[in-house]
Design a protein around this motif. Structure first.
Motif, PDB file in Angstrom:
ATOM      1  N   GLN A 252       0.694  -1.341   0.018  1.00  0.00           N
ATOM      2  CA  GLN A 252       0.120   0.087   0.103  1.00  0.00           C
ATOM      3  C   GLN A 252       0.941   1.105  -0.128  1.00  0.00           C
ATOM      4  OE1 GLN A 252      -3.242   0.325  -0.341  1.00  0.00           O
ATOM      5  NE2 GLN A 252      -2.842   2.745  -0.744  1.00  0.00           N
ATOM      6  N   LYS A 253       2.223   1.049   0.591  1.00  0.00           N
ATOM      7  CA  LYS A 253       2.877   2.276   0.743  1.00  0.00           C
ATOM      8  C   LYS A 253       3.327   2.795  -0.808  1.00  0.00           C
ATOM      9  CE  LYS A 253       4.476   1.429   5.375  1.00  0.00           C
ATOM     10  NZ  LYS A 253       5.348   1.062   6.320  1.00  0.00           N
ATOM     11  N   ILE A 254       3.523   1.680  -1.645  1.00  0.00           N
ATOM     12  CA  ILE A 254       4.072   1.834  -2.999  1.00  0.00           C
ATOM     13  C   ILE A 254       2.863   2.571  -3.669  1.00  0.00           C
ATOM     14  CG2 ILE A 254       4.509   0.650  -4.918  1.00  0.00           C
ATOM     15  CD1 ILE A 254       5.788  -1.677  -3.307  1.00  0.00           C
ATOM     16  N   ALA A 255       1.657   2.113  -3.277  1.00  0.00           N
ATOM     17  CA  ALA A 255       0.472   2.660  -3.937  1.00  0.00           C
ATOM     18  C   ALA A 255       0.258   4.140  -3.715  1.00  0.00           C
ATOM     19  CB  ALA A 255      -0.652   1.930  -3.639  1.00  0.00           C
ATOM     20  N   ASP A 256       0.874   4.535  -2.419  1.00  0.00           N
ATOM     21  CA  ASP A 256       0.620   5.965  -1.900  1.00  0.00           C
ATOM     22  C   ASP A 256       1.715   6.670  -2.437  1.00  0.00           C
ATOM     23  OD1 ASP A 256      -1.734   4.966  -0.553  1.00  0.00           O
ATOM     24  OD2 ASP A 256      -0.626   4.842   1.406  1.00  0.00           O
TER      25      ASP A 256
END
Length: 64
Positions: A58-62
């Motif tokens: 999710q951090k990659i998505a953000d």
């Protein structure tokens, strides 16, 4: 170094599966420079559960 990688020997299975479930993260990962991808791959070795992997991805998505 012996690694359990998939997709032409580059991405660990757990990371690959988590990216497949998060389209935005997969898109962001696909446009990263190789150095950034290597950092993400190396960092995922410290992930200990499916939930942690989902948070990691999710951090990659953000990012963008």
């Amino acid at each position: 170094m012996d690694r359990n990688y998939i997709n032409c020997g580059e991405i660990p299975l757990g990371l690959s599966m988590a990216l497949a479930q998060n389209l935005k993260a997969m898109e962001n990962f696909s446009v990263m420079k190789q150095e950034e991808k290597d950092r993400i791959i190396n960092g995922c070795h410290n992930v200990n559960s499916k939930e942690e992997m989902q948070e990691y991805v999710q951090k990659i998505a953000d990012v963008f």
